[in-house]
Design a protein around this motif. Structure first.
Motif, PDB file in Angstrom:
ATOM      1  N   HIS A 116      57.688  21.369  76.115  1.00  0.00           N
ATOM      2  CA  HIS A 116      58.838  22.064  75.536  1.00  0.00           C
ATOM      3  C   HIS A 116      58.372  23.428  75.021  1.00  0.00           C
ATOM      4  O   HIS A 116      57.577  23.506  74.086  1.00  0.00           O
ATOM      5  CB  HIS A 116      59.439  21.230  74.398  1.00  0.00           C
ATOM      6  CG  HIS A 116      59.712  19.818  74.804  1.00  0.00           C
ATOM      7  ND1 HIS A 116      60.826  19.454  75.530  1.00  0.00           N
ATOM      8  CD2 HIS A 116      59.002  18.673  74.619  1.00  0.00           C
ATOM      9  CE1 HIS A 116      60.792  18.147  75.756  1.00  0.00           C
ATOM     10  NE2 HIS A 116      59.698  17.661  75.214  1.00  0.00           N
ATOM     11  N   TYR A 117      58.883  24.490  75.643  1.00  0.00           N
ATOM     12  CA  TYR A 117      58.443  25.846  75.342  1.00  0.00           C
ATOM     13  C   TYR A 117      59.470  26.609  74.519  1.00  0.00           C
ATOM     14  O   TYR A 117      60.677  26.407  74.658  1.00  0.00           O
ATOM     15  CB  TYR A 117      58.202  26.626  76.639  1.00  0.00           C
ATOM     16  CG  TYR A 117      56.986  26.181  77.397  1.00  0.00           C
ATOM     17  CD1 TYR A 117      55.739  26.720  77.102  1.00  0.00           C
ATOM     18  CD2 TYR A 117      57.075  25.233  78.405  1.00  0.00           C
ATOM     19  CE1 TYR A 117      54.614  26.326  77.808  1.00  0.00           C
ATOM     20  CE2 TYR A 117      55.953  24.830  79.106  1.00  0.00           C
ATOM     21  CZ  TYR A 117      54.728  25.381  78.801  1.00  0.00           C
ATOM     22  OH  TYR A 117      53.612  24.983  79.494  1.00  0.00           O
ATOM     23  N   GLU A 118      58.963  27.505  73.686  1.00  0.00           N
ATOM     24  CA  GLU A 118      59.747  28.560  73.042  1.00  0.00           C
ATOM     25  C   GLU A 118      59.088  29.862  73.473  1.00  0.00           C
ATOM     26  O   GLU A 118      58.209  30.398  72.810  1.00  0.00           O
ATOM     27  CB  GLU A 118      59.739  28.401  71.520  1.00  0.00           C
ATOM     28  CG  GLU A 118      60.529  27.219  71.042  1.00  0.00           C
ATOM     29  CD  GLU A 118      60.619  27.147  69.529  1.00  0.00           C
ATOM     30  OE1 GLU A 118      60.324  28.150  68.843  1.00  0.00           O
ATOM     31  OE2 GLU A 118      60.993  26.074  69.033  1.00  0.00           O
ATOM     32  N   HIS A 119      59.492  30.342  74.624  1.00  0.00           N
ATOM     33  CA  HIS A 119      58.889  31.461  75.321  1.00  0.00           C
ATOM     34  C   HIS A 119      59.484  32.773  74.810  1.00  0.00           C
ATOM     35  O   HIS A 119      60.691  32.943  74.802  1.00  0.00           O
ATOM     36  CB  HIS A 119      59.170  31.296  76.822  1.00  0.00           C
ATOM     37  CG  HIS A 119      58.518  32.289  77.701  1.00  0.00           C
ATOM     38  ND1 HIS A 119      57.960  31.920  78.895  1.00  0.00           N
ATOM     39  CD2 HIS A 119      58.322  33.612  77.603  1.00  0.00           C
ATOM     40  CE1 HIS A 119      57.459  32.984  79.493  1.00  0.00           C
ATOM     41  NE2 HIS A 119      57.682  34.026  78.713  1.00  0.00           N
ATOM     42  N   ASP A 120      58.626  33.693  74.379  1.00  0.00           N
ATOM     43  CA  ASP A 120      59.075  35.017  73.943  1.00  0.00           C
ATOM     44  C   ASP A 120      58.883  36.026  75.063  1.00  0.00           C
ATOM     45  O   ASP A 120      57.778  36.536  75.282  1.00  0.00           O
ATOM     46  CB  ASP A 120      58.304  35.487  72.706  1.00  0.00           C
ATOM     47  CG  ASP A 120      58.707  34.768  71.445  1.00  0.00           C
ATOM     48  OD1 ASP A 120      59.827  34.236  71.405  1.00  0.00           O
ATOM     49  OD2 ASP A 120      57.909  34.744  70.498  1.00  0.00           O
ATOM     50  N   CYS A 156      67.760  26.820  81.303  1.00  0.00           N
ATOM     51  CA  CYS A 156      67.038  26.644  80.042  1.00  0.00           C
ATOM     52  C   CYS A 156      67.995  26.088  78.990  1.00  0.00           C
ATOM     53  O   CYS A 156      69.209  26.093  79.179  1.00  0.00           O
ATOM     54  CB  CYS A 156      66.366  27.939  79.580  1.00  0.00           C
ATOM     55  SG  CYS A 156      67.454  29.265  79.094  1.00  0.00           S
ATOM     56  N   ASP A 157      67.422  25.609  77.901  1.00  0.00           N
ATOM     57  CA  ASP A 157      68.245  25.017  76.848  1.00  0.00           C
ATOM     58  C   ASP A 157      68.980  26.079  76.044  1.00  0.00           C
ATOM     59  O   ASP A 157      70.109  25.879  75.621  1.00  0.00           O
ATOM     60  CB  ASP A 157      67.375  24.176  75.912  1.00  0.00           C
ATOM     61  CG  ASP A 157      66.717  23.020  76.647  1.00  0.00           C
ATOM     62  OD1 ASP A 157      67.366  22.434  77.529  1.00  0.00           O
ATOM     63  OD2 ASP A 157      65.550  22.714  76.339  1.00  0.00           O
ATOM     64  N   TRP A 158      68.323  27.223  75.819  1.00  0.00           N
ATOM     65  CA  TRP A 158      68.926  28.261  74.985  1.00  0.00           C
ATOM     66  C   TRP A 158      68.180  29.567  75.199  1.00  0.00           C
ATOM     67  O   TRP A 158      66.955  29.582  75.270  1.00  0.00           O
ATOM     68  CB  TRP A 158      68.850  27.846  73.521  1.00  0.00           C
ATOM     69  CG  TRP A 158      69.621  28.710  72.576  1.00  0.00           C
ATOM     70  CD1 TRP A 158      69.114  29.675  71.756  1.00  0.00           C
ATOM     71  CD2 TRP A 158      71.022  28.699  72.348  1.00  0.00           C
ATOM     72  NE1 TRP A 158      70.117  30.255  71.026  1.00  0.00           N
ATOM     73  CE2 TRP A 158      71.306  29.663  71.366  1.00  0.00           C
ATOM     74  CE3 TRP A 158      72.077  27.952  72.868  1.00  0.00           C
ATOM     75  CZ2 TRP A 158      72.590  29.925  70.905  1.00  0.00           C
ATOM     76  CZ3 TRP A 158      73.350  28.212  72.399  1.00  0.00           C
ATOM     77  CH2 TRP A 158      73.598  29.181  71.425  1.00  0.00           C
ATOM     78  N   LYS A 214      64.070  35.013  73.142  1.00  0.00           N
ATOM     79  CA  LYS A 214      63.470  33.689  72.969  1.00  0.00           C
ATOM     80  C   LYS A 214      64.147  32.722  73.936  1.00  0.00           C
ATOM     81  O   LYS A 214      65.356  32.545  73.915  1.00  0.00           O
ATOM     82  CB  LYS A 214      63.611  33.194  71.538  1.00  0.00           C
ATOM     83  CG  LYS A 214      62.851  31.883  71.321  1.00  0.00           C
ATOM     84  CD  LYS A 214      62.545  31.586  69.888  1.00  0.00           C
ATOM     85  CE  LYS A 214      61.563  32.472  69.219  1.00  0.00           C
ATOM     86  NZ  LYS A 214      60.160  32.156  69.429  1.00  0.00           N
ATOM     87  N   HIS A 252      64.184  28.885  75.248  1.00  0.00           N
ATOM     88  CA  HIS A 252      63.829  27.487  74.955  1.00  0.00           C
ATOM     89  C   HIS A 252      64.057  26.700  76.234  1.00  0.00           C
ATOM     90  O   HIS A 252      65.171  26.683  76.777  1.00  0.00           O
ATOM     91  CB  HIS A 252      64.740  26.913  73.863  1.00  0.00           C
ATOM     92  CG  HIS A 252      64.623  27.621  72.558  1.00  0.00           C
ATOM     93  ND1 HIS A 252      63.788  27.206  71.549  1.00  0.00           N
ATOM     94  CD2 HIS A 252      65.236  28.749  72.082  1.00  0.00           C
ATOM     95  CE1 HIS A 252      63.890  28.020  70.518  1.00  0.00           C
ATOM     96  NE2 HIS A 252      64.767  28.965  70.828  1.00  0.00           N
ATOM     97  N   TYR A 253      62.990  26.059  76.728  1.00  0.00           N
ATOM     98  CA  TYR A 253      63.140  25.263  77.946  1.00  0.00           C
ATOM     99  C   TYR A 253      62.083  24.165  77.997  1.00  0.00           C
ATOM    100  O   TYR A 253      61.078  24.201  77.296  1.00  0.00           O
ATOM    101  CB  TYR A 253      63.066  26.126  79.210  1.00  0.00           C
ATOM    102  CG  TYR A 253      61.792  26.912  79.391  1.00  0.00           C
ATOM    103  CD1 TYR A 253      60.712  26.380  80.098  1.00  0.00           C
ATOM    104  CD2 TYR A 253      61.674  28.197  78.886  1.00  0.00           C
ATOM    105  CE1 TYR A 253      59.545  27.103  80.264  1.00  0.00           C
ATOM    106  CE2 TYR A 253      60.517  28.931  79.050  1.00  0.00           C
ATOM    107  CZ  TYR A 253      59.451  28.378  79.757  1.00  0.00           C
ATOM    108  OH  TYR A 253      58.298  29.097  79.934  1.00  0.00           O
ATOM    109  N   THR A 254      62.345  23.181  78.838  1.00  0.00           N
ATOM    110  CA  THR A 254      61.443  22.059  79.045  1.00  0.00           C
ATOM    111  C   THR A 254      60.985  22.068  80.491  1.00  0.00           C
ATOM    112  O   THR A 254      61.769  22.270  81.411  1.00  0.00           O
ATOM    113  CB  THR A 254      62.154  20.727  78.725  1.00  0.00           C
ATOM    114  OG1 THR A 254      62.557  20.750  77.360  1.00  0.00           O
ATOM    115  CG2 THR A 254      61.245  19.541  78.968  1.00  0.00           C
TER     116      THR A 254
END
Length: 137
Positions: free
Chosen positions: A59-63, A100-102, A129, A131-133
């Motif tokens: 689970h990533y929070e990619h910037d 992605c989730d968000w 930002k 958010h994805y898995t």
């Protein structure tokens, strides 16, 4: 087959390409900035993922970063509009088509870039930002 990260960054690039500004990905700042402005998508940092074990998923929070650049008269107003347009295009589809989730644009960080013999560039960096898995590390 592209990775999850690459698929999402490509979708973000495609969404940004719907704006009137020129949109590049991972390029250096060109000598001329188009009158409509310029956006350069930088892949950024996916960071360390949180991991769930069953099933194994990351689970990533990619910037990612979007550099917005304008030149000429009314730089402040045009840069503000360009940054707002980036936020609006993300707000219209927070999941980038379900990939992605968000996705969310953070507040822009602005800077003046003096160019010798030319009008000053006004630029901002907008962190996006994502958010994805992913099932891959």
């Amino acid at each position: 087959m592209s990775s999850c990260r690459e698929t999402i960054l490509s979708a973000l690039h495609a969404r940004l390409s719907t704006l009137p500004a020129a949109v590049l990905r991972g390029e250096v700042l060109p000598e001329r900035v188009p009158a409509e402005g310029l956006l350069i998508l930088r892949d950024g940092d996916p960071g360390q993922p949180d991991v769930s074990m069953s099933p194994l998923a990351y689970h990533y929070e990619h910037d990612a970063e979007v550099e917005a650049v304008v030149q000429g008269l009314d730089r402040d107003e045009r840069l503000d509009k360009l940054c707002n347009d980036v936020g609006a295009v993300l707000a219209a589809d927070r999941t980038l088509g379900g990939l992605c989730d968000w996705a969310e644009a953070k507040a822009p960080r602005t800077v003046d870039l003096p160019i010798e013999g030319a009008a000053t560039l006004k630029a901002a960096i907008v962190t996006v930002k994502l958010h994805y898995t992913s099932l891959e590390a």
